[in-house]
Design an enzyme around this catalytic site. Sequence first.
Site, PDB file in Angstrom:
ATOM      1  N   ASN A   7       1.033  -1.149   0.086  1.00 26.28           N
ATOM      2  CA  ASN A   7       0.058   0.125  -0.045  1.00 26.28           C
ATOM      3  C   ASN A   7       0.738   1.337   0.002  1.00 26.28           C
ATOM      4  O   ASN A   7       1.341   1.788   1.028  1.00 26.28           O
ATOM      5  CB  ASN A   7      -0.910  -0.036   1.280  1.00 26.28           C
ATOM      6  CG  ASN A   7      -1.912   0.987   0.988  1.00 26.28           C
ATOM      7  OD1 ASN A   7      -1.893   2.115   0.344  1.00 26.28           O
ATOM      8  ND2 ASN A   7      -2.796   1.019   2.237  1.00 26.28           N
ATOM      9  N   ARG A  89      -2.389  -1.918  -3.808  1.00 27.15           N
ATOM     10  CA  ARG A  89      -3.581  -1.258  -3.396  1.00 27.15           C
ATOM     11  C   ARG A  89      -3.457   0.086  -4.279  1.00 27.15           C
ATOM     12  O   ARG A  89      -2.520   0.706  -4.402  1.00 27.15           O
ATOM     13  CB  ARG A  89      -3.698  -0.628  -1.965  1.00 27.15           C
ATOM     14  CG  ARG A  89      -4.914  -0.012  -1.765  1.00 27.15           C
ATOM     15  CD  ARG A  89      -4.961   0.790  -0.443  1.00 27.15           C
ATOM     16  NE  ARG A  89      -6.222   1.360  -0.306  1.00 27.15           N
ATOM     17  CZ  ARG A  89      -6.033   2.873   0.271  1.00 27.15           C
ATOM     18  NH1 ARG A  89      -5.061   3.111   0.769  1.00 27.15           N
ATOM     19  NH2 ARG A  89      -7.226   3.189   0.476  1.00 27.15           N
ATOM     20  N   HIS A 178     -13.029   2.466  -0.192  1.00 24.68           N
ATOM     21  CA  HIS A 178     -13.105   1.462   0.904  1.00 24.68           C
ATOM     22  C   HIS A 178     -13.793   0.197   0.189  1.00 24.68           C
ATOM     23  O   HIS A 178     -14.282  -0.669   1.085  1.00 24.68           O
ATOM     24  CB  HIS A 178     -13.912   1.730   2.073  1.00 24.68           C
ATOM     25  CG  HIS A 178     -13.364   3.048   2.993  1.00 24.68           C
ATOM     26  ND1 HIS A 178     -14.147   3.776   3.768  1.00 24.68           N
ATOM     27  CD2 HIS A 178     -12.064   3.251   3.234  1.00 24.68           C
ATOM     28  CE1 HIS A 178     -13.627   4.673   4.453  1.00 24.68           C
ATOM     29  NE2 HIS A 178     -12.042   4.062   4.193  1.00 24.68           N
ATOM     30  N   ARG A 239     -12.347  14.939   8.218  1.00 28.86           N
ATOM     31  CA  ARG A 239     -13.236  15.392   6.961  1.00 28.86           C
ATOM     32  C   ARG A 239     -14.745  15.673   7.339  1.00 28.86           C
ATOM     33  O   ARG A 239     -15.193  15.077   8.279  1.00 28.86           O
ATOM     34  CB  ARG A 239     -13.417  14.146   6.024  1.00 28.86           C
ATOM     35  CG  ARG A 239     -12.253  13.982   5.629  1.00 28.86           C
ATOM     36  CD  ARG A 239     -12.131  13.169   4.261  1.00 28.86           C
ATOM     37  NE  ARG A 239     -11.039  12.301   3.758  1.00 28.86           N
ATOM     38  CZ  ARG A 239     -10.721  10.985   3.854  1.00 28.86           C
ATOM     39  NH1 ARG A 239     -11.649  10.163   4.115  1.00 28.86           N
ATOM     40  NH2 ARG A 239      -9.553  10.758   3.331  1.00 28.86           N
ATOM     41  N   GLU A 382      -8.440  -5.142   4.976  1.00 35.22           N
ATOM     42  CA  GLU A 382      -8.143  -4.789   3.513  1.00 35.22           C
ATOM     43  C   GLU A 382      -7.074  -5.356   2.767  1.00 35.22           C
ATOM     44  O   GLU A 382      -7.008  -5.877   1.740  1.00 35.22           O
ATOM     45  CB  GLU A 382      -8.185  -3.105   3.399  1.00 35.22           C
ATOM     46  CG  GLU A 382      -9.417  -2.768   3.520  1.00 35.22           C
ATOM     47  CD  GLU A 382      -9.533  -1.139   4.062  1.00 35.22           C
ATOM     48  OE1 GLU A 382      -9.036  -0.809   5.082  1.00 35.22           O
ATOM     49  OE2 GLU A 382      -9.796  -0.335   3.200  1.00 35.22           O
TER      50      GLU A 382
END
Length: 400
Positions: A7, A89, A178, A239, A382
């Site tokens: 990643n 990823r 996601h 956020r 993930e």
Amino acid sequence: MKILVINSGSSSIKFKLYDMKNESVMCKGLIEQIGSDNSFAKISTAHGSIKEISRPIANHAQGIDIMNELLFNSGVVNSLDEIDGVGHRVVQGADVFSDAVLIDESVMAKIEELIPLAPLHNPAHLAGMRETLKVRPDIPNVAVFDTVFHQTMPKSSYMYALPIEFYEKYKIRKYGFHGTSHQFVSKAAAKILNIDYDKFSCITLHLGNGASIAAIKNGKCIDTTMGLTPLEGLMMGTRCGSIDPAIMPFLMENANLSAKEVDNIMNKKSGLLAIGGSNDMRIIEQKMDAGDENAKLAFDMFVLKVKKFIGAYIAILGKIDSIIFTAGIGENDARIREAVCEGLEIFDIKIDKIKNKESKDEPRRISQIDSKVRIAIVPTDEELAIAQDALRIIKNKGNK
Ligand code: ADP
């Protein structure tokens, strides 16, 4: 078969090596602050050994070299030849990729074309891919996209009510993120509830520092809260989530801020942090218990937004089998789960408050026996999802 998952972010590289025989993690590591004088790299193995390197790491190419050095020096592998494949990823695959894919020059060119849609992420992913391919050109590298699972959304879900040419010219539409997590936890939930995935309808709540919800009908995503970027939707750690878009030009005109500055505030200085003084839900709750009203407001706002989307997604799905909590907050925070489910009995969503408080690290049901909608907690993974996808693509290639 050993699969390495990479990643590669804007200033970091995280990696995990899996033995896919039993899907066990052989080691995991990270390289941080690439491009600064404070860069460092660390690996920890399943046997408990830890190795660290502190030295300037100028770019991702050097980062990948140090990762290889750590993999070898920590004794996880005797030779890099033992690694059979790599899963990368990739945050943004837009509507170009509807599945994970073997990486070649044409795939990298397409990922490069998507840079305007992911200016921080896609260049970092490409740097990771190029260096990995340079070091081991002989093994398959697979790109696994965060956006793929959401590619089944109907046009009415993914279009914004803006002039059509913005979609045609700039590819402005909802993509969602996601995706590997929403797919991974929904599949795992279908399995524990003993329902065929292609008949399984649910709402997945990925509540971490970044947070999103997906509406899944018969195993296919039909809507999700994140949009063109991960900024849309829920209130998150830093956020703001969905707000009146007119706030942006208002701030530019009245607070004398540039578009970049407003964007930075909305992504990095908003959310739980702005309202409650921390982006960590554990700290928000500690402050709330100590009587901090803003922390309580942040908690309440977070919960309200999650509930609103659950209501909206029940309305578009019709029937749901399950609601699934995952990620840092979803997996660990019983208080948030209870607050989210409070009042949802009208939809036959009944949480078992005792089961909800049990702390276990495995997929489990936390609804009452008579709750038609089963509430589940499924820890997300993930990286494992990426390793599984990479293996599937590599095996398919072998079968062709
Ligand atoms: P991301 O992958 O988006 O960075 P994670 O899924 O790792 O985020 O979630 C991190 C967040 O989860 C933390 O910022 C914190 O708010 C929350 N979290 C982790 N553990 C707990 C806990 N025990 N109780 C409440 N919140 C928690």
